[in-house]
Design an enzyme around this catalytic site. Structure first.
Site, PDB file in Angstrom:
ATOM      1  N   ASP A 169       0.227  -1.328   0.042  1.00 22.51           N
ATOM      2  CA  ASP A 169       0.414  -0.324  -0.096  1.00 22.51           C
ATOM      3  C   ASP A 169       0.915   1.177  -0.206  1.00 22.51           C
ATOM      4  OD1 ASP A 169      -2.076  -1.161   0.049  1.00 22.51           O
ATOM      5  OD2 ASP A 169      -2.470  -1.229   2.092  1.00 22.51           O
ATOM      6  N   ASP A 209      -6.421  -4.747  -4.214  1.00 19.93           N
ATOM      7  CA  ASP A 209      -6.495  -3.436  -3.825  1.00 19.93           C
ATOM      8  C   ASP A 209      -5.103  -2.779  -4.750  1.00 19.93           C
ATOM      9  OD1 ASP A 209      -7.703  -4.962  -2.331  1.00 19.93           O
ATOM     10  OD2 ASP A 209      -7.728  -3.626  -1.089  1.00 19.93           O
TER      11      ASP A 209
HETATM   12  N1  GLY Z   1      -7.072  -2.062   0.161  1.00 22.75           N
HETATM   13  C1  GLY Z   1      -7.458  -1.937   1.565  1.00 22.75           C
HETATM   14  C2  GLY Z   1      -9.342  -1.693   1.829  1.00 22.75           C
HETATM   15  O1  GLY Z   1      -9.478  -1.512   0.926  1.00 22.75           O
HETATM   16  O2  GLY Z   1      -9.930  -1.442   2.691  1.00 22.75           O
END
Ligand code: GLY
Length: 386
Positions: free
Chosen positions: A104, A168
């Site tokens: 992330d 994601d």
């Molecule tokens: N990237 C984690 C979420 O969307 O909760």
């Protein structure tokens, strides 16, 4: 970039301008009130929480900075740059600590350091962004051609998740496209595209819905299985994940011009649009049971951003399909979830982190961020953080 605002009818233009003005007024106030914080959510009184000391590596720590850079871009007011840089400094601690960082880093550094560099030329932002891009590239698994999602606990060997990739991550790889452009070095872009190809092949189902988590054998690269992740169950359809897929493939198309990415973004979009409920409010999972039925405003805001980007990329006859769906989602959020006054620090309520958690329908910072991004786009902005 296509001026998407020109394709709205007069009534919707007036609406978009009005909402954008209310967002700006709210941010003018709350940015100062929360200037020393990195909010994730708000307490029962509507006051922002703060991740600054609690969790400097939390994956959402870029969104507050992103909101401030969007404001800086819209207003030119240096106060927003000054407040936004608090997040960048806190993220330096996280970079130094290293162990809690995972895929992330795109969500964390694109809306903060990279936005700073792109908007002000701040060399510190460039250095921070390139550092983050190298971390992300280092997570690539060449056998399976995917970017590893999360870590073992403190990088201890033996955890089961070394072969996990998640939908994601499509939102993180624009950091790699940026780094390739910045350094004139194709490696980052190559990794991003190999990952996107793997996701296209292994995550997106024939009906246009997407898995959240796919596990590959980390040694051979073979696909092993999929998991329901933050959605209801295996094979279900976690709506924020559908949003990440829709917007993520639109972004990969934007950065590479590869037609399959746009086609895939459109396929996911058609599935998403076909499942929007009558009232325009998006559930946590399109396949959740009738009860308990939870909603997630963040999925709607993310999907709206992606739909607007698709609308920019397609011909005149197709634009309406994507743009009208985005407007429908955003109008539902504006009417049912938004708080523009000083009664609370957040903008958008009604978010849900995942289906199986105790708390549902609460304010989450990325709901604010993506709602703001979408509304600024409809009001005429052509600045894209991703
Ligand atoms: N990237 C984690 C979420 O969307 O909760």
């Amino acid at each position: 970039m296509d001026m998407i605002r020109d394709y709205l009818c007069e009534k919707d233009r007036v609406w978009a301008d009005g909402v954008a003005a209310r967002i700006k007024a709210k941010l003018d106030w709350v940015s100062v009130k929360s200037k020393d914080k990195i909010p994730y959510t708000a307490d029962e009184n509507g006051t922002h929480d703060d991740k600054t000391n609690v969790d400097p590596s939390w994956w959402t720590n870029g969104f507050w900075g992103g909101m401030l850079w969007l404001m800086y871009r819209e207003t030119g007011d240096p106060k927003y740059a000054e407040i936004a840089r608090h997040s960048e400094e806190v993220l330096d601690l996280s970079m130094e600590q290293y162990y809690d960082l995972h895929h992330d880093v795109g969500f964390m550094w694109l809306p903060t350091a990279v936005a700073d560099y792109r908007l002000t030329g701040n060399e510190d932002g460039r250095r921070r962004g390139l550092h983050a891009a190298n971390l992300l590239a280092g997570r690539f698994n060449p056998a399976g051609r995917f970017i590893r999602a999360w870590n073992n606990e403190a990088w201890k060997p033996g955890s089961g998740n070394r072969g996990w990739a998640i939908i994601d991550c499509l939102m993180n790889i624009p950091l790699l496209y940026w780094a390739s452009d910045e350094l004139d070095d194709p490696r980052f872009r190559q990794i991003a595209m190999l990952h996107a190809d793997t996701v296209m092949e292994n995550f997106i189902r024939p009906d246009g819905s997407s898995n959240h988590i796919v596990e590959f054998d980390a040694n051979t690269g073979e696909m092993v299985t999929s998991y329901g992740g933050q959605g209801y169950e295996v094979g279900s359809s976690w709506t924020r994940g559908q949003g990440w897929a829709l917007y993520g493939f639109a972004l990969s198309y934007l950065h590479t011009g590869r037609q399959e990415y746009l086609d895939t973004a459109k396929r996911v979009a058609h599935y998403f649009i076909a499942n929007i409920p009558e009232d325009g409010m998006i559930p946590v999972d399109f396949r959740q049971p009738a009860q308990p039925a939870y909603k997630d405003s963040t999925a709607a805001a993310i999907a709206a951003c992606g739909l607007i980007e698709i609308a920019r990329q397609v011909g005149e006859f197709e634009k309406g399909l994507y743009l009208n769906a985005a407007v429908r989602l955003l109008k539902a959020l504006d009417e049912k979830c938004c708080h523009y006054g000083e009664e609370c620090d957040y903008l958008v309520g009604g978010g849900s982190g995942c289906y199986h958690e105790e708390r549902h329908e609460y304010p989450i910072i990325y709901g604010d961020y993506f709602f703001m991004e979408a509304m600024f786009k409809l009001a005429g902005s052509d600045f894209l953080i991703w």
